[in-house]
Design a protein around this motif. Sequence first.
Motif, PDB file in Angstrom:
ATOM      1  N   GLU A 136     -37.257  84.015  39.391  1.00  0.00           N
ATOM      2  CA  GLU A 136     -38.626  83.600  39.711  1.00  0.00           C
ATOM      3  C   GLU A 136     -39.551  84.792  39.495  1.00  0.00           C
ATOM      4  O   GLU A 136     -39.705  85.633  40.370  1.00  0.00           O
ATOM      5  CB  GLU A 136     -38.700  83.118  41.151  1.00  0.00           C
ATOM      6  CG  GLU A 136     -37.921  81.839  41.390  1.00  0.00           C
ATOM      7  CD  GLU A 136     -38.086  81.380  42.835  1.00  0.00           C
ATOM      8  OE1 GLU A 136     -39.128  80.793  43.153  1.00  0.00           O
ATOM      9  OE2 GLU A 136     -37.176  81.641  43.627  1.00  0.00           O
ATOM     10  N   ALA A 137     -40.149  84.842  38.303  1.00  0.00           N
ATOM     11  CA  ALA A 137     -40.994  85.985  37.947  1.00  0.00           C
ATOM     12  C   ALA A 137     -42.308  85.946  38.724  1.00  0.00           C
ATOM     13  O   ALA A 137     -42.798  86.986  39.159  1.00  0.00           O
ATOM     14  CB  ALA A 137     -41.258  85.993  36.449  1.00  0.00           C
ATOM     15  N   LEU A 138     -42.880  84.752  38.894  1.00  0.00           N
ATOM     16  CA  LEU A 138     -44.099  84.596  39.697  1.00  0.00           C
ATOM     17  C   LEU A 138     -43.841  83.566  40.789  1.00  0.00           C
ATOM     18  O   LEU A 138     -43.297  82.493  40.518  1.00  0.00           O
ATOM     19  CB  LEU A 138     -45.282  84.154  38.832  1.00  0.00           C
ATOM     20  CG  LEU A 138     -45.815  85.160  37.811  1.00  0.00           C
ATOM     21  CD1 LEU A 138     -46.994  84.550  37.055  1.00  0.00           C
ATOM     22  CD2 LEU A 138     -46.230  86.478  38.469  1.00  0.00           C
ATOM     23  N   GLY A 167     -47.928  97.478  40.204  1.00  0.00           N
ATOM     24  CA  GLY A 167     -46.734  97.022  40.904  1.00  0.00           C
ATOM     25  C   GLY A 167     -45.505  97.585  40.227  1.00  0.00           C
ATOM     26  O   GLY A 167     -45.561  98.050  39.091  1.00  0.00           O
ATOM     27  N   PRO A 168     -44.358  97.556  40.943  1.00  0.00           N
ATOM     28  CA  PRO A 168     -43.131  98.131  40.391  1.00  0.00           C
ATOM     29  C   PRO A 168     -42.603  97.364  39.195  1.00  0.00           C
ATOM     30  O   PRO A 168     -43.008  96.224  38.953  1.00  0.00           O
ATOM     31  CB  PRO A 168     -42.146  98.074  41.562  1.00  0.00           C
ATOM     32  CG  PRO A 168     -42.746  97.205  42.599  1.00  0.00           C
ATOM     33  CD  PRO A 168     -44.204  97.056  42.315  1.00  0.00           C
ATOM     34  N   SER A 169     -41.702  97.989  38.457  1.00  0.00           N
ATOM     35  CA  SER A 169     -41.062  97.345  37.312  1.00  0.00           C
ATOM     36  C   SER A 169     -40.333  96.084  37.771  1.00  0.00           C
ATOM     37  O   SER A 169     -39.680  96.091  38.809  1.00  0.00           O
ATOM     38  CB  SER A 169     -40.086  98.348  36.685  1.00  0.00           C
ATOM     39  OG  SER A 169     -39.480  97.758  35.579  1.00  0.00           O
ATOM     40  N   GLY A 170     -40.506  95.000  37.016  1.00  0.00           N
ATOM     41  CA  GLY A 170     -39.835  93.753  37.346  1.00  0.00           C
ATOM     42  C   GLY A 170     -40.560  92.901  38.379  1.00  0.00           C
ATOM     43  O   GLY A 170     -40.079  91.837  38.760  1.00  0.00           O
ATOM     44  N   SER A 171     -41.734  93.329  38.848  1.00  0.00           N
ATOM     45  CA  SER A 171     -42.441  92.591  39.903  1.00  0.00           C
ATOM     46  C   SER A 171     -43.175  91.356  39.383  1.00  0.00           C
ATOM     47  O   SER A 171     -43.579  90.509  40.175  1.00  0.00           O
ATOM     48  CB  SER A 171     -43.420  93.520  40.630  1.00  0.00           C
ATOM     49  OG  SER A 171     -44.356  94.064  39.722  1.00  0.00           O
ATOM     50  N   GLY A 172     -43.371  91.257  38.064  1.00  0.00           N
ATOM     51  CA  GLY A 172     -44.030  90.085  37.499  1.00  0.00           C
ATOM     52  C   GLY A 172     -45.372  90.359  36.847  1.00  0.00           C
ATOM     53  O   GLY A 172     -46.083  89.422  36.462  1.00  0.00           O
ATOM     54  N   LYS A 173     -45.710  91.636  36.668  1.00  0.00           N
ATOM     55  CA  LYS A 173     -47.013  92.003  36.100  1.00  0.00           C
ATOM     56  C   LYS A 173     -47.221  91.425  34.707  1.00  0.00           C
ATOM     57  O   LYS A 173     -48.239  90.812  34.416  1.00  0.00           O
ATOM     58  CB  LYS A 173     -47.160  93.529  36.016  1.00  0.00           C
ATOM     59  CG  LYS A 173     -47.004  94.256  37.315  1.00  0.00           C
ATOM     60  CD  LYS A 173     -47.220  95.756  37.140  1.00  0.00           C
ATOM     61  CE  LYS A 173     -46.211  96.456  36.236  1.00  0.00           C
ATOM     62  NZ  LYS A 173     -44.833  96.443  36.774  1.00  0.00           N
ATOM     63  N   SER A 174     -46.234  91.655  33.815  1.00  0.00           N
ATOM     64  CA  SER A 174     -46.373  91.184  32.433  1.00  0.00           C
ATOM     65  C   SER A 174     -46.449  89.670  32.378  1.00  0.00           C
ATOM     66  O   SER A 174     -47.235  89.103  31.617  1.00  0.00           O
ATOM     67  CB  SER A 174     -45.196  91.635  31.571  1.00  0.00           C
ATOM     68  OG  SER A 174     -45.285  93.002  31.345  1.00  0.00           O
ATOM     69  N   THR A 175     -45.632  89.018  33.197  1.00  0.00           N
ATOM     70  CA  THR A 175     -45.647  87.554  33.222  1.00  0.00           C
ATOM     71  C   THR A 175     -47.022  87.052  33.667  1.00  0.00           C
ATOM     72  O   THR A 175     -47.564  86.113  33.073  1.00  0.00           O
ATOM     73  CB  THR A 175     -44.550  87.022  34.151  1.00  0.00           C
ATOM     74  OG1 THR A 175     -43.294  87.562  33.720  1.00  0.00           O
ATOM     75  CG2 THR A 175     -44.481  85.505  34.121  1.00  0.00           C
TER      76      THR A 175
HETATM   77  P1  ADP Z   1     -43.077  93.616  35.113  1.00  0.00           P
HETATM   78  O1  ADP Z   1     -44.075  93.464  34.041  1.00  0.00           O
HETATM   79  O2  ADP Z   1     -43.698  93.819  36.470  1.00  0.00           O
HETATM   80  O3  ADP Z   1     -42.049  94.650  34.815  1.00  0.00           O
HETATM   81  P2  ADP Z   1     -42.079  91.071  34.191  1.00  0.00           P
HETATM   82  O4  ADP Z   1     -43.181  90.077  34.371  1.00  0.00           O
HETATM   83  O5  ADP Z   1     -41.849  91.627  32.837  1.00  0.00           O
HETATM   84  O6  ADP Z   1     -42.300  92.238  35.277  1.00  0.00           O
HETATM   85  O7  ADP Z   1     -40.729  90.428  34.687  1.00  0.00           O
HETATM   86  C1  ADP Z   1     -40.568  89.822  35.984  1.00  0.00           C
HETATM   87  C2  ADP Z   1     -39.154  89.290  36.081  1.00  0.00           C
HETATM   88  O8  ADP Z   1     -39.011  88.192  35.180  1.00  0.00           O
HETATM   89  C3  ADP Z   1     -38.081  90.283  35.701  1.00  0.00           C
HETATM   90  O9  ADP Z   1     -36.963  90.012  36.494  1.00  0.00           O
HETATM   91  C4  ADP Z   1     -37.814  89.985  34.238  1.00  0.00           C
HETATM   92  O10 ADP Z   1     -36.530  90.358  33.847  1.00  0.00           O
HETATM   93  C5  ADP Z   1     -38.004  88.476  34.218  1.00  0.00           C
HETATM   94  N1  ADP Z   1     -38.480  87.971  32.912  1.00  0.00           N
HETATM   95  C6  ADP Z   1     -39.693  88.236  32.360  1.00  0.00           C
HETATM   96  N2  ADP Z   1     -39.828  87.614  31.170  1.00  0.00           N
HETATM   97  C7  ADP Z   1     -38.657  86.938  30.984  1.00  0.00           C
HETATM   98  C8  ADP Z   1     -38.162  86.104  29.943  1.00  0.00           C
HETATM   99  N3  ADP Z   1     -38.894  85.831  28.859  1.00  0.00           N
HETATM  100  N4  ADP Z   1     -36.933  85.587  30.089  1.00  0.00           N
HETATM  101  C9  ADP Z   1     -36.178  85.842  31.177  1.00  0.00           C
HETATM  102  N5  ADP Z   1     -36.569  86.632  32.197  1.00  0.00           N
HETATM  103  C10 ADP Z   1     -37.798  87.166  32.099  1.00  0.00           C
END
Ligand code: ADP
Length: 224
Positions: A17-19, A36-44
Amino acid sequence: EPLLVGRDLHKAFGQTEALRGADVSVRAGEVLAIMGPSGSGKSTLLHCLAGIVRPDSGSIQYQGGDLVAMDDARRSALRRTDFGFVFQFGQLVPELTCLENVALPLRLNGVKRKPAETKARQWLDRLEVGDLGARRPGDVSGGQGQRVAVARALVADPKVVFADEPTGALDSLNGETVMRLLTEAARGTNAAVVLVTHEARVAAHSDREIVVRDGRATDRELVA
Ligand code: ADP
Ligand code: ADP
């Protein structure tokens, strides 16, 4: 009245659950840092706001429409006309010159080659890489390439520029320069910037910060 408002956004990738309930608003012309920390959902979160990833639920209001409900064709048209993008690396087309790369968003919006290249040249000058127009992205440095990418993100007068770790591949001096040029250029055109970063030094260039933790984010501007 904010330009872009995401409410209660949820997005899962399989079991991840990314978000899990993210609220965020973007005002016209502001530079907003998503931290926010790595993996927190910023990019998503950034990809959802930019119409690249469709959330599973929630709403994203932009100019009277909801990006979550919009079909793919309308979302990609909106990205082309209203949004600009800068990513960490690799976004320039290697076969094109730097000038052609910067002109590309205008060409995709139907602008003829000559006026597109004239405007692209002005933007390369503004980013202080006016001498690199004839080179290919593979023949410029990382910092120079990011300046070209910033020029390309701004050339078509976007309302919002989305930048995902735009300095992540640069040393701190080049990173500072790219952030200065990006925010100066955006303020000059009144484009909003939505910036994803985990570095306080990069976020220091913003007007406002939002923190994402475990897929959740709240925005004081929306609560008020
Ligand atoms: P951040 O940018 O904060 O590092 P991300 O939004 O990249 O966080 O990722 C949030 C979580 O969702 C992470 O656990 C990441 O591995 C997962 N994730 C992001 N994009 C995908 C994807 N396309 N497929 C599977 N998992 C994803
Ligand atoms: P960051 O977290 O800095 O954005 P990542 O390497 O986590 O960098 O993500 C880069 C790209 O890969 C993003 O588009 C993200 O959505 C995607 N991604 C992240 N994690 C996964 C994953 N587990 N599976 C597939 N794609 C992923």
